[in-house]
Enzyme design. Structure first.
Site, short mmCIF file in Angstrom:
data_model
loop_
_atom_site.label_atom_id
_atom_site.label_comp_id
_atom_site.label_asym_id
_atom_site.label_seq_id
_atom_site.Cartn_x
_atom_site.Cartn_y
_atom_site.Cartn_z
N LYS A 25 0.83 -1.20 0.00
CA LYS A 25 0.00 0.00 0.00
C LYS A 25 0.87 1.26 0.00
CE LYS A 25 -3.74 -2.49 2.20
NZ LYS A 25 -4.46 -2.90 3.40
N ASP A 62 -11.46 2.37 3.88
CA ASP A 62 -11.87 0.98 3.67
C ASP A 62 -13.39 0.84 3.57
OD1 ASP A 62 -9.77 -0.80 3.31
OD2 ASP A 62 -9.33 -0.93 5.46
N GLN A 115 -5.10 -1.65 9.59
CA GLN A 115 -4.77 -2.92 8.93
C GLN A 115 -5.31 -4.09 9.77
OE1 GLN A 115 -3.27 -3.33 5.83
NE2 GLN A 115 -3.79 -5.48 6.11
#
Ligand code: NAD
Length: 283
Positions: free
Chosen positions: A53, A120, A97
């Site tokens: 990422k 997200d 994460q």
């Protein structure tokens, strides 16, 4: 024989567009888009995803910061970090994460992320928007699948779509996005009776299960579009949920694994970061 849906090339094209948009936004507003990734613990797979990422952000001209914390970090400390990031006007996207250590309440923590920085799309505010038909920040993997379907001009309206898997990360948001685009959608899961017969009716079949090679041609209608979200490691080799050799001769479109949905997920994280940026900068 199926036409392969090349997620690698599609993601490269999408990332190129994002790079151009990023440099235009920076030139115009003099503010650099900034994604912060919070990584708790030493999970090797998570560390490698986070590095991926970071690299993708770098290539697109998006600033990224990784906050790495010990796996003994308390819930109060994690919440304090998130509250600070929520307040920081130089931060546009926040990503926690997953998975996080078991002593932490992931649902609660995720929902402390400001919905406008939720790259997200996991906060309940953004989930509610999606399930009510107003998607804005949506989970990156199903968004990536939609971008692939659009790129290959797969017709969704009026089609029968079957999603195997009901997770919050993939299955449920995937079904909501297909429904928004007027497919007739069925969600299947581990308790579905006669899964094969249900799948066999699908014009668009999405496998998000995590069982390698489970979906062979006996689950697939001739001429269907088959999207393989699954990623499993078998003897060190990455496998999808779809038995590629069996399905390839009868599907109209098929995503390979690797090189299908996976690369689209990262590209859509960048897309979501720019969506947050535009909302927060007000442009
Ligand atoms: P999950 O374990 O949360 O959900 C799996 C779903 O599959 C569950 O809803 C379960 O009911 C269903 N299922 C399990 N066994 C089944 C069976 N035998 N028959 C029917 N349904 C069954 O997993 P997830 O997070 O949704 O991920 C699914 C897969 O997608 C995994 O392989 C994961 O690694 C992969 N994944 C890939 C990407 C990507 O970028 N390509 C992103 C996220 C997840």
């Amino acid at each position: 024989m199926a036409q392969l849906m090349d997620g690698k090339q599609t993601a490269i094209a999408l990332r190129e567009q994002i790079k151009i948009q990023t440099s235009e936004l920076i030139a115009k507003y003099h503010i650099i888009p900034h994604l912060v990734v919070l990584l708790i613990g030493d999970n090797a797979a998570s560390m490698s995803y986070v590095r991926g990422k970071e690299l993708a952000c770098q290539k697109a001209g998006i600033k990224s910061t990784i906050i790495k914390k010990e796996d003994t970090t308390s819930q109060a400390e994690v919440l304090e970090i998130i509250h600070q990031l929520n307040q920081d006007s130089n931060v546009h996207g926040i990503l926690l994460q997953l998975p996080i250590p078991k002593h932490l309440n992931s649902d609660f923590i995720i929902n402390q992320i400001s919905p406008s920085k939720d790259v997200d799309g996991f906060t309940w505010t953004n989930v509610a928007k999606l399930s009510n038909g107003f998607p804005h920040l949506v989970p990156c993997t199903p968004l990536g699948v939609m971008r692939l379907l659009q790129t290959y001009q797969v017709r969704i309206l009026g089609k029968r779509a079957v999603v195997i898997g009901r997770s919050q990360i993939v299955g449920k948001p995937m079904a909501a996005l297909l429904l928004k685009d007027h497919a007739t959608v069925t969600i299947c899961h581990s308790k579905t009776a006669d899964l094969r017969a249900v799948c066999k009716e699908a014009d668009i079949l999405i496998a998000a299960i995590g069982v390698p090679n489970m979906i062979d041609s006996s689950y697939v209608k001739i001429g269907a579009t088959v999207i393989d979200v699954g990623i499993s490691k078998v003897d060190g080799v990455i496998k999808g949920d779809v038995d590629y050799d069996s399905v390839f001769p009868i599907a109209a479109y098929l995503t390979p694994v690797p090189g299908g949905v996976g690369p689209m997920t990262i590209a859509c994280l960048l897309e979501n970061t720019l969506t947050c940026y535009r909302d927060l900068v007000g442009v």
